[in-house]
Enzyme design. Sequence first.
Site, mmCIF file in Angstrom:
data_model
loop_
_atom_site.group_PDB
_atom_site.id
_atom_site.type_symbol
_atom_site.label_atom_id
_atom_site.label_comp_id
_atom_site.label_asym_id
_atom_site.label_seq_id
_atom_site.Cartn_x
_atom_site.Cartn_y
_atom_site.Cartn_z
ATOM 1 C CB ALA A 1 -3.152 -12.142 -17.807
ATOM 2 C CG HIS B 1 -2.580 -3.154 -8.413
ATOM 3 N ND1 HIS B 1 -3.917 -2.790 -8.344
ATOM 4 C CD2 HIS B 1 -2.153 -3.253 -7.120
ATOM 5 C CE1 HIS B 1 -4.274 -2.688 -7.070
ATOM 6 N NE2 HIS B 1 -3.225 -2.961 -6.312
ATOM 7 C CD GLU C 1 -2.868 -1.166 0.000
ATOM 8 O OE1 GLU C 1 -2.985 -0.141 -0.703
ATOM 9 O OE2 GLU C 1 -3.459 -2.229 -0.263
ATOM 10 C CG ASP D 1 2.339 -10.995 3.333
ATOM 11 O OD1 ASP D 1 1.717 -10.613 2.332
ATOM 12 O OD2 ASP D 1 2.212 -10.469 4.464
#
Length: 822
Positions: free
Chosen positions: A281, A259, A250, A314
């Site tokens: 994609a 992104h 973030e 993560d």
Amino acid sequence: MRKILLLLLAWFVVSGGISYAQRTAVKLTPQKQNKVAQDITQNAPLRKCGTMEYLAKQEAENPSLIQSRLDFEEFTENWIKNNQEYLNNENKAVVTIPVVVHVVGTATVQNFAIDARVTEQITILNTDYAGQNTHSMASFATNLKANTELQFCLAQRKPDGTATNGINRVTTTTSTYSTNNLVKTHAPAWDPTKYMNIWVCNLGTSLCGYAQFPSSGINSTYGVVIHYNYFGLTGSTGYPYNLGATTTHEIGHCFNLYHIWGDDGGSCSGTDYCTDTPNQADANYDQWTGVHTDACTTTSPGIMYMNFMDYSPDITMSNFTPNQKVRIQALFASGGALYSMTQNNLGCVPPGGTSVPTVTTTAASAITNTTATSGGNVTADGGATVTARGICFATTQNPTTSNTVVNSGTGTGTFTSNLTGLTLATTYYVRAFATNTNGTAYGNQVTFTTTGGTTTGCDTTNLMTSGLPWYSFACGNNSYGDLAKANYYASSTSGQTIQDIGVDFIYAVGTTGTATISVWSNAGANGSPGTVLGSKTVTLSTISTDVNNATTTWIHLSSPVTLSGPCYVGVTLPTVAGDTAVILADTSATFSYNVAWEQWDGGLWYTFNDPNVDSWGIAAALGIYPIICDPTTTVTVPTLTTSAATTITNTTATCGGNVTSDGGGTVTARGVCWGTSTNPLVTGLHTTNGTGTGTFTSNLTGLTTNTTYFARAYATNSAGTAYGNQITFTTTSVGIDVTGLDQAIKIYPNPSSSNVYINLGKYSIENVNVYVYDALGKEIIVDKKINSEIVTYNFTNQSNGLYFIYVSTPDGNIVKKISINK
């Protein structure tokens, strides 16, 4: 991502409309559907970032933010293009950002987000942004894991100057927050120009976090909001997002990163404005290893699923790329949106407590044989008065104040330092320094090389040419007690100089003795060596070391010797008993080798083949190599003026200059540099507009709406870069004369049930572009180079709702909202 479209208006609001606020909104491939089904079964949530949904909401409510974002991208692209030297400098100062963590909510949130989790999260951020995350890069090269040169600290000082631990706890009765920014009302932001604000709260089941892009403003809502369950490490139940990467992701948005898949709904047409992230994609939710490909990147090394700006677990996330790094750094440079965070920011210094200052080093300029200009900027005094500042330099890396120092005043701010007494053709290392009661801090290291030495105009060919060992012999004191040996340089002319001399010794004995290497005039008896014009003594132990290493012994005179004509260069031999120095010599049948002379024990000089005395009777040359340089014309920096700014729009302006004198050297570059701070330099944003003297025009692009800029013309020659007078101008508001555009361009009816008409009026003969987007930012219509007065668009097949029409004209841009009700 390989598709870079700087002003791609598919980003007009939010491309593709995927907000990830609800699981059903995610477009999934069959393979991904299977994985999601498994995750749901295992009660493992999908990562859900609300940033793009939040951006769409902001821009729908305030359409001017759309143009602001486009302008922001243009500024970023131009800054990166024009600052490659700065970006490639691996010794830049690290920027440390004070962080305040607002823990907001009920007792559940307060008890879960304990202080230990906060400090853990800061450690994670520092690791991730330093490029030190140890997770695998799979098939990608490790140099794609970049150090962003940013670090974070928990604030030690509040904006009002009082002490803090950087954690602001606010207990409320609100059980769940969303992207409506209520949490930022309950815990108001600390000064966002000095602190990174992180709000930790309960975001319910639909979000892991959301952020505000810098293009939307560095204001009271700027920062990130993180679900408490995905923050820090201790006691985390947020698997697979339990290692702190949500906050890293973030904050990446806060630093202008998009992104990695471009939010295009899987069409392979989106962009994250980075060329080193493969086209992807869609979002990735899987814990992949090795090479993984998709419909947009079908070959190895595949998609970069380990990038922090993807949605991977993560345990998989690992890197920011070099392109992402430079986008971040553009924010903190002069003129960048977060530049203020680097200026005298005491957020990491406790009140009453102090630290060493913060200082950066200015690139070297105006470099000559013996001088250069550098300096620095003391951006923070560390809470104590800066009593000394300046630069230190040396020929070895990381100089300190124990090396040569140029002092340049006290206090914070910029300063200039002039370096003198340098050696020609030598590489120097420079660091700015600043001292207060806590000690001395150093800026980033810069390097430069002085001019001169073996550059153009210096003859380095005074060397023996036969190179054949059977032509060579030794020449020293010998049994006759000779005092000196020298070569005669008949072709040297008045004004030439000598400062560097090499001698090939083949033997030396003596621990304390010396030999003296000298330059003589030819004013002695019968044109023999006369007055010593310059000399330097070298120890026999130094000569012996060079002999053992099979290297030439070189000396550098303290100042250049200026010749008045032919000269002699040679060696005065040691005379102490037991001390010996032997020079390599060479013989040849050619007359050109008849240059060797020697001084006998009676003090007179003779050639090696003088027919009138008992000489050696040979034509010879000694292994003595002076570097003889032609007279140099003193070159000064050019003289120039800056022309006033004209044709000012919201993102562009025209300026220029006039180079009235080249300073005696060819002007190799000229143009205009600009920024939002006074006295902009060519190391920042600048144009390049040819060479030579005379007038030139520069087009400044990528400017920010309604912003005051400072500009100066510049011109560069061999002596350095000079600047013209400083001018200032302010860009206009979004879309020049928006009122005029509104009057000239009519869009009707509004609302409409089917057709919408645009009357372009006087712009019907211009190249006008029209883009239409739905409320989620999906591109519905693109119509370019229109030259009709009235254009018609049919919305029969579109859903009821709000749409945005963006009209781009040569005079500016307007955005209008229309409603479709059928």
